[in-house]
Design an enzyme around this catalytic site. Structure first.
Site, PDB file in Angstrom:
ATOM      1  N   PHE A 239       2.053  27.958  -9.752  1.00 46.68           N
ATOM      2  CA  PHE A 239       1.493  29.087 -10.483  1.00 46.68           C
ATOM      3  C   PHE A 239       1.152  28.691 -11.923  1.00 46.68           C
ATOM      4  CE2 PHE A 239       1.236  33.806 -10.057  1.00 46.68           C
ATOM      5  CZ  PHE A 239       0.776  34.099 -11.327  1.00 46.68           C
ATOM      6  N   PHE A 240       2.034  27.935 -12.565  1.00 48.76           N
ATOM      7  CA  PHE A 240       1.765  27.482 -13.931  1.00 48.76           C
ATOM      8  C   PHE A 240       0.567  26.543 -13.970  1.00 48.76           C
ATOM      9  CE2 PHE A 240       6.266  28.714 -14.839  1.00 48.76           C
ATOM     10  CZ  PHE A 240       6.037  29.491 -15.969  1.00 48.76           C
TER      11      PHE A 240
ATOM     12  N   PHE B 144       0.735  38.760 -14.735  1.00 42.86           N
ATOM     13  CA  PHE B 144       2.080  38.197 -14.799  1.00 42.86           C
ATOM     14  C   PHE B 144       2.746  38.197 -13.425  1.00 42.86           C
ATOM     15  CE2 PHE B 144       6.525  37.693 -16.049  1.00 42.86           C
ATOM     16  CZ  PHE B 144       6.417  36.760 -17.065  1.00 42.86           C
TER      17      PHE B 144
ATOM     18  N   ARG C 190       6.078  24.284 -23.048  1.00 42.43           N
ATOM     19  CA  ARG C 190       4.870  25.103 -22.889  1.00 42.43           C
ATOM     20  C   ARG C 190       4.578  25.933 -24.140  1.00 42.43           C
ATOM     21  NH1 ARG C 190       1.926  26.157 -18.372  1.00 42.43           N
ATOM     22  NH2 ARG C 190       0.729  28.086 -18.359  1.00 42.43           N
TER      23      ARG C 190
END
Length: 349
Positions: free
Chosen positions: A83-84, A186, A326
């Site tokens: 997902f990231f 999200f 990140r």
């Protein structure tokens, strides 16, 4: 290990009332996800070696889904890492003006949700990695859960498409529009759905739609999304972003940067206090479900597991933002370009 949290981002209530825990499988989880990223070609070997552990993606999941079987947690952690990477590809498609590449990817991801097995060897590593993740997640619970997960993720893909549209046109959504869209970008209901395989059973609609359960789930995710907005505001201002609650408040409510940060903090702190009330209500509900029958006991135990992990999400998200590379924008050579992404024209091949 003591982490210095900047005063503007410090939340003493999290540090005091939400003790942090990690699933005992975590060290192996980290190693296995690193291997999976390499095998699926989702990050280059040099990026994996230099950045994968420091990004702390597995820490985030190991702090959330406590009690999950190791196989379940591994599948969730790999999916989370995917997902990231997908989020970064989406960002690069925006930055490098690649609407055609994004449109193709969007269509493929929709298709994968319905037939993951047919895309395991797709030439685009992001598509193949998604197929692998989805197929593994679908193995744990009945087809009804799979269909719900797919329905929720179709909505996430469409929300990312709306974000692509907004960013490429410089459209800052209004506050209420942003809040609704943020619940999808999200993936609020995806992370909530994954509480169920972690607890070992699918919850019936009567439980999932119970007002207290749904409210506790929503508040845990809203906290995560808004705290993410607070922490990533410098990165997103540097990258000419339009999708951040702080940016919507500045643009549409006329707030200064300082006022927007204060309002974000107010909302976040209110979220925490409201969750504590909802949490108590869910625990009472779990006791009511435990009615002396075997099914009641199993259901009550599963609900207790889910709400306990909703609570764990607060501390996991909080510390993730202060440990993950990140968000360490000040350490980047280019504040608008994350050093852990492959910045070439991915998706145009």
């Amino acid at each position: 290990m003591a982490i210095a949290v900047p005063p503007a981002l410090s939340l003493p209530v999290i540090e005091a009332a939400f003790p942090r825990q990690l699933h005992p499988y975590w060290p192996r989880l980290q190693e296995q996800t690193r291997t999976w990223l390499l095998e699926k070609r989702l990050m280059s070997a040099d990026k994996v070696a230099e950045y994968a552990d420091g990004l702390c993606y597995t820490d985030l999941m190991a702090g959330f889904y406590l009690g999950a079987a190791e196989e379940v947690l591994q599948a969730i952690a790999d999916f989370s890492a995917w997902f990231f990477v997908w989020d970064d590809r989406h960002d690069r498609d925006v930055v490098h003006h690649r609407p055609g590449a994004w449109r193709r990817l969007r269509g493929l991801l929709h298709t994968v949700l319905e037939s993951p097995r047919h895309h395991l060897h797709h030439e685009d590593a992001l598509v193949a990695g998604f197929a692998d993740s989805v197929l593994r997640l679908y193995a744990f619970l009945p087809a009804t859960w799979n269909a719900r997960f797919a329905r929720h993720f179709h909505e996430v893909i469409d929300a990312y498409d709306q974000e692509f549209h907004n960013r490429t046109r410089g459209i800052v959504p209004g506050v209420e529009e942003y809040l609704a869209l943020r619940r999808l970008t999200f993936a609020h209901w995806i992370w909530t759905d994954l509480l169920e395989p972690s607890a070992g059973r699918e919850l019936p609609d009567t439980v999932r739609k119970h007002p207290a359960y749904r409210r506790a789930a929503l508040l845990s995710q809203e906290f995560a999304a808004w705290y993410n907005d607070l922490c990533s505001l410098p990165k997103e201002l540097a990258g000419d972003e339009v999708h951040n609650l702080g940016i919507s408040l500045i643009t549409h409510e006329g707030l200064t940067l300082e006022q927007a940060i204060a309002e974000l903090r107010r909302r976040i702190e209110e979220c925490i206090s409201e969750f504590l009330i909802a949490e108590e209500e869910v625990l009472w509900f779990a006791e009511e479900l435990t009615d002396g029958t075997v099914r009641g006991k199993e259901l009550g135990t599963a609900v207790q597991s889910c709400v306990t992990n909703m609570r764990n999400w607060f501390s996991s998200v909080y510390w993730f933002h202060h440990e993950s590379g990140r968000y360490m924008v000040d350490n980047w050579e280019d504040r608008a370009t994350p050093p852990y992404v492959d910045n070439e024209a991915a998706g145009e091949k």
